[in-house]
Write an enzyme that holds these catalytic residues in place. Structure first.
Site, mmCIF file in Angstrom:
data_model
loop_
_atom_site.group_PDB
_atom_site.id
_atom_site.type_symbol
_atom_site.label_atom_id
_atom_site.label_comp_id
_atom_site.label_asym_id
_atom_site.label_seq_id
_atom_site.Cartn_x
_atom_site.Cartn_y
_atom_site.Cartn_z
ATOM 1 N N TRP A 42 10.632 4.655 75.741
ATOM 2 C CA TRP A 42 9.720 4.926 74.621
ATOM 3 C C TRP A 42 9.902 3.791 73.618
ATOM 4 O O TRP A 42 11.033 3.503 73.223
ATOM 5 C CB TRP A 42 10.098 6.283 74.013
ATOM 6 N N ASP A 89 18.060 12.064 74.886
ATOM 7 C CA ASP A 89 16.845 12.325 74.124
ATOM 8 C C ASP A 89 16.044 13.341 74.936
ATOM 9 O O ASP A 89 15.575 13.043 76.035
ATOM 10 C CB ASP A 89 16.050 11.022 73.931
ATOM 11 N N LYS A 122 6.403 18.664 71.317
ATOM 12 C CA LYS A 122 5.601 18.854 72.521
ATOM 13 C C LYS A 122 5.702 20.281 73.060
ATOM 14 O O LYS A 122 4.703 20.941 73.280
ATOM 15 C CB LYS A 122 6.037 17.864 73.606
HETATM 16 N N1 PLA Z 1 11.586 10.684 72.276
HETATM 17 C C1 PLA Z 1 10.667 10.406 73.211
HETATM 18 C C2 PLA Z 1 11.122 9.975 74.555
HETATM 19 C C3 PLA Z 1 9.299 10.523 72.915
HETATM 20 O O1 PLA Z 1 8.416 10.234 73.857
HETATM 21 C C4 PLA Z 1 8.896 10.931 71.633
HETATM 22 C C5 PLA Z 1 7.446 11.050 71.261
HETATM 23 C C6 PLA Z 1 9.908 11.233 70.715
HETATM 24 C C7 PLA Z 1 11.235 11.084 71.062
HETATM 25 C C8 PLA Z 1 9.634 11.662 69.309
HETATM 26 O O2 PLA Z 1 8.862 12.736 69.120
HETATM 27 P P1 PLA Z 1 8.875 13.556 67.775
HETATM 28 O O3 PLA Z 1 9.568 12.756 66.729
HETATM 29 O O4 PLA Z 1 7.454 13.779 67.441
HETATM 30 O O5 PLA Z 1 9.620 14.801 68.095
HETATM 31 N N2 PLA Z 1 6.548 10.193 71.916
HETATM 32 C C9 PLA Z 1 5.090 10.295 71.736
HETATM 33 C C10 PLA Z 1 4.669 10.127 70.291
HETATM 34 C C11 PLA Z 1 4.598 11.654 72.204
HETATM 35 C C12 PLA Z 1 5.210 8.938 69.567
HETATM 36 O O6 PLA Z 1 5.194 7.813 70.072
HETATM 37 O O7 PLA Z 1 5.663 9.160 68.440
HETATM 38 C C13 PLA Z 1 4.461 9.216 72.635
HETATM 39 O O8 PLA Z 1 3.235 9.156 72.703
HETATM 40 O O9 PLA Z 1 5.210 8.474 73.295
#
Ligand code: PLA
Length: 430
Positions: free
Chosen positions: A160, A241, A277
């Site tokens: 991510w 995570d 989510k």
């Molecule tokens: N960790 C991972 C692996 C994630 O994909 C995301 C969210 C988070 C943490 C953090 O989410 P939160 O802070 O909202 O609880 N990833 C998303 C959104 C869904 C983003 O980038 O913020 C994504 O589209 O990858």
């Protein structure tokens, strides 16, 4: 429409002549902030911005991982609505403690470590409510920097994108470890094990507990056991995570398997949980950071330090989402409704994976699309190049991240054929 929007955007770009007094004010301001360049667009949230700015009626957003129903609409779970109904009118607006809601933390720990976890009974876990998964990761990164200032973090390739920003801003040096094998579109297990072995003893590793983002590729249970064993040999510290508990298999208990394996093997672990989510609480920023310590005394000390980091940053976390979470998880009826609804979301995504693959095959794509249904969780790591993604966006108004990641949560019965057709067009060999 396109011509109109071009005219509109050039009007926005044309500098407006400000009155002399405002011009003077700007000149002063520029002496202070004149060196500030616009920040680059976020590779994920920037996609949403571009999507919103596109006037096309055909536009599709499969960028950010936000769940949509089959009509493409955001979803509020019934269990959440019911919890909110119970809260309505009964809640005062007092601050939560610095560490957040005790009840919400208790329920979160049961979800991650197991209902009957001995570590919970022995009070060995230091845990605080966090600003969703991002906030939990950031708190941990700051804690790591403060108490182990010479440590580094090993982050999987790919991951991510925000993981890199989080540990960068916490000033923890980053290393990467092998994770994905592009040719097989699966796990590079040999490479992963090698990197674990070659890292200095006692290294910090960031692991995705389930539904790896962006690849949709998780180790098998057997592979997790081998990874855990090697971590033990090397005395590495695993930081999980867990942003998608329930989204991989449809069952939050099954999705905690990797963590449970590490716990069985006697590791100390860290864990970031998010309800964005799996409860659809995206904007409520409800999450939890936990660190399994050696004993209760250590856990008390660690928790007090986590609170100390939170206090000057945001003082204490928001109350509404935490209440929703604790009401749902504390009430057997609401909890079973939640489990049903999580499964429903996971199943709809699995259905859309099948539909996307079938549509591509029906169009006669000569490429293999097996990985669409082999991968799990919210995302399909399609294998499309950034240039192919650009074609999807420019020619079809389909918005996704340039690494080829498709958020399957945004695919619906209504748009899957359109999406498949665009992918086929952009990927077919000349
Ligand atoms: N960790 C991972 C692996 C994630 O994909 C995301 C969210 C988070 C943490 C953090 O989410 P939160 O802070 O909202 O609880 N990833 C998303 C959104 C869904 C983003 O980038 O913020 C994504 O589209 O990858």
């Amino acid at each position: 429409m396109a011509a109109l929007s071009r005219a509109a955007s050039s009007a926005i770009r044309r500098p407006l002549l400000a009155p002399p007094r405002l011009q003077a004010a700007r000149a002063m301001a520029s002496s202070l902030f004149g060196h500030v360049e616009p920040a680059p667009k976020d590779p994920i949230l920037g996609v949403t911005e571009a999507f919103l700015a596109d006037p096309s009626p055909n536009k599709v957003n499969v960028g950010v991982g936000a769940y949509r129903d089959d009509n493409g609409q955001p979803v509020v779970l019934d269990c959440v609505r019911e919890a909110e109904r119970r809260i309505a009118g009964n809640l005062n607006m007092e601050y939560l403690p610095m560490g957040g809601s005790i009840k919400m933390i208790e329920e979160s720990l049961k979800l991650a470590y197991g209902e009957d976890s001995e570590f919970i009974k022995d009070k060995r876990i230091a845990a605080v409510q966090a600003l969703s998964g991002t906030g939990a990761c950031r708190l941990f990164a700051d804690f790591q920097k403060r108490f182990l200032p010479d440590s580094q973090i090993y982050i999987p390739t790919p991951t991510w994108s925000n993981h890199h920003n989080i540990w960068r801003d916490a000033q923890v040096p980053q290393k990467t470890f092998t994770y994905y094998h592009p040719e097989s579109r699966g796990l590079d297990f040999a490479g992963l094990m090698n990197d674990i072995k070659n890292a200095p003893d006692g290294s910090f590793f960031l692991l995705h507990a389930c539904a790896h983002n962006p690849t949709g590729v998780d180790p098998t249970e057997e592979q997790w056991r081998e990874i855990s064993h090697q971590f033990k040999v090397k005395k590495h510290f695993p930081f999980f995570d867990m942003a998608y508990q329930g989204f991989a298999s449809g069952d939050p208990e099954r999705d905690a398997k990797a963590i449970r394996i590490f716990l069985e093997d006697g590791h100390q672990i860290g864990c970031a949980q998010s309800y964005a989510k799996n409860m659809g609480l995206y904007g409520q920023r409800a999450g939890c950071l936990s660190i399994l310590c050696e004993d209760e005394m250590q856990a008390v000390a660690v928790k007090s330090q986590l609170q100390q980091i939170a206090r000057p940053m945001y003082s204490n976390p928001p109350v509404h989402g935490a209440l929703v979470v604790s009401i749902i998880l504390n009430d057997p009826e609401l909890k079973s409704l939640w489990l049903k609804e999580v499964k429903g979301m996971a199943d709809r995504i699995i259905g859309m994976r099948k539909a996307l693959k079938e549509n591509l095959e029906k169009l006669g794509s000569p490429l293999s699309w097996e990985h669409i249904t082999n991968q799990i969780g919210m995302f399909c790591y399609s294998g499309m190049t950034p240039e192919q993604v650009d074609r999807l966006t420019n020619e079809y108004h389909i918005y996704m991240t340039r690494n080829g990641r498709i958020s399957m949560a945004g695919v619906t019965t209504g748009n899957v054929a359109y999406l498949a057709n665009a992918i086929h067009d952009a990927t077919k060999p000349n």
